[in-house]
Design a protein around this motif. Sequence first.
Motif, mmCIF file in Angstrom:
data_model
loop_
_atom_site.group_PDB
_atom_site.id
_atom_site.type_symbol
_atom_site.label_atom_id
_atom_site.label_comp_id
_atom_site.label_asym_id
_atom_site.label_seq_id
_atom_site.Cartn_x
_atom_site.Cartn_y
_atom_site.Cartn_z
ATOM 1 N N GLU A 1 -4.731 69.309 50.220
ATOM 2 C CA GLU A 1 -3.751 69.771 49.233
ATOM 3 C C GLU A 1 -3.638 68.778 48.084
ATOM 4 O O GLU A 1 -3.587 69.165 46.905
ATOM 5 C CB GLU A 1 -2.396 69.968 49.913
ATOM 6 N N PHE B 1 4.778 68.189 51.083
ATOM 7 C CA PHE B 1 6.139 67.819 51.445
ATOM 8 C C PHE B 1 6.479 68.149 52.897
ATOM 9 O O PHE B 1 7.159 67.372 53.568
ATOM 10 C CB PHE B 1 7.149 68.483 50.503
ATOM 11 N N SER B 2 6.033 69.306 53.393
ATOM 12 C CA SER B 2 6.334 69.679 54.780
ATOM 13 C C SER B 2 5.694 68.696 55.756
ATOM 14 O O SER B 2 6.307 68.315 56.758
ATOM 15 C CB SER B 2 5.833 71.099 55.067
ATOM 16 N N SER C 1 -3.712 74.439 49.822
ATOM 17 C CA SER C 1 -3.176 74.903 51.101
ATOM 18 C C SER C 1 -3.917 76.153 51.568
ATOM 19 O O SER C 1 -4.262 76.288 52.757
ATOM 20 C CB SER C 1 -1.682 75.200 50.950
ATOM 21 N N LEU D 1 -1.010 74.103 46.024
ATOM 22 C CA LEU D 1 -0.800 75.404 46.676
ATOM 23 C C LEU D 1 -2.139 76.092 46.943
ATOM 24 O O LEU D 1 -2.350 76.664 48.023
ATOM 25 C CB LEU D 1 0.082 76.300 45.803
ATOM 26 N N TYR E 1 1.201 70.675 41.390
ATOM 27 C CA TYR E 1 1.678 71.369 42.584
ATOM 28 C C TYR E 1 1.075 72.758 42.728
ATOM 29 O O TYR E 1 0.834 73.213 43.859
ATOM 30 C CB TYR E 1 3.207 71.443 42.602
ATOM 31 N N TRP F 1 8.056 79.366 56.488
ATOM 32 C CA TRP F 1 7.676 79.029 55.108
ATOM 33 C C TRP F 1 8.087 77.609 54.735
ATOM 34 O O TRP F 1 7.371 76.914 54.014
ATOM 35 C CB TRP F 1 8.312 80.041 54.142
ATOM 36 N N TYR F 2 9.252 77.169 55.237
ATOM 37 C CA TYR F 2 9.739 75.834 54.869
ATOM 38 C C TYR F 2 8.957 74.717 55.551
ATOM 39 O O TYR F 2 9.108 73.547 55.194
ATOM 40 C CB TYR F 2 11.245 75.691 55.162
ATOM 41 N N ASP F 3 8.152 75.071 56.566
ATOM 42 C CA ASP F 3 7.262 74.088 57.188
ATOM 43 C C ASP F 3 5.841 74.217 56.661
ATOM 44 O O ASP F 3 4.911 73.602 57.189
ATOM 45 C CB ASP F 3 7.251 74.271 58.714
ATOM 46 N N ASN F 4 5.683 75.032 55.634
ATOM 47 C CA ASN F 4 4.344 75.303 55.096
ATOM 48 C C ASN F 4 4.268 74.968 53.596
ATOM 49 O O ASN F 4 3.408 75.484 52.890
ATOM 50 C CB ASN F 4 3.990 76.780 55.317
ATOM 51 N N ILE F 5 5.184 74.101 53.145
ATOM 52 C CA ILE F 5 5.190 73.671 51.748
ATOM 53 C C ILE F 5 4.169 72.548 51.589
ATOM 54 O O ILE F 5 4.264 71.534 52.294
ATOM 55 C CB ILE F 5 6.594 73.195 51.316
ATOM 56 N N PRO F 6 3.195 72.710 50.707
ATOM 57 C CA PRO F 6 2.131 71.702 50.579
ATOM 58 C C PRO F 6 2.669 70.281 50.415
ATOM 59 O O PRO F 6 3.615 70.045 49.665
ATOM 60 C CB PRO F 6 1.379 72.154 49.327
#
Length: 260
Positions: free
Chosen positions: A80, A56-57, A18, A15, A11, A49-54
């Motif tokens: 990613e 998973f978003s 991303s 990142l 992970y 930020w919560y829509d920019n999680i590699p």
Amino acid sequence: MIYLIYFFIFYLGSLIGSFMNVVVLRLPNGKDVVFDRSGCPKCKKLISWYDNIPIFSFLFLRGKCRSCRTSISFQYPLFELWHGLLAFIIFYNWQVMGLTEFYISLCKFFIAAIFSAHILIDLKHQLLLDVLNLALLPFVIVMVWLTGLWQDSLVGAAVGFFFPLLVTWIFYLLRGKIGLGGGDIKLFGVLGALFGIKGVILNIFSSCILGSVVTITMIVFKKTKSDQYIPFGPYILIISLIQMLFPSYFALWQNFLIPY
């Protein structure tokens, strides 16, 4: 616990992937890659930020912008995922790594990440950007310093730069056309510093073979035309990734080319 650490390594790599997505999309257009926040290219709304999680978003949003529902390019999660796999491959043996090997592996990961960005940018824009070639240098210098192969690295850099430059100059005199671009030549210089004299010569030869095979295949299947420009950088960089990440497999190829 071990599996958790492997997931953490994967992970962390995603990142970086991303961020490299941002580099690929912004750098060729001269935009800032560090301070400007990401936004939807369609509705321009800034991404939380919560829509920019590699990875998973993208899955949670089902591949669409939260605001305007425009489809998000699959390049984002795939790039990613690729960087996560890079981190996993490079740090797979983290349990037995000494400190020096860990630093070398860290340099390899960032070099591979820059190679990957180089490939996408060259495919999209036919550019091997100087800023990315320069970004490779600190990691290459650290690797050379840790291995102590300064002489081979310096001579390799000279061979990697001046040999393609000479070939390009001769080609221009004979055909009136530029063969390799300046970005390719500079990249070969950096690769010469990374792989040494023998390594960069093998890279030049191998990338020419790969480029020829792929180009001829594309022409035969009418996916491109014989007079159409095809960027050479991706072939150089794919060979470089194999050469750096899978040296034992590349050694088999090397032994096939140079049996004695």
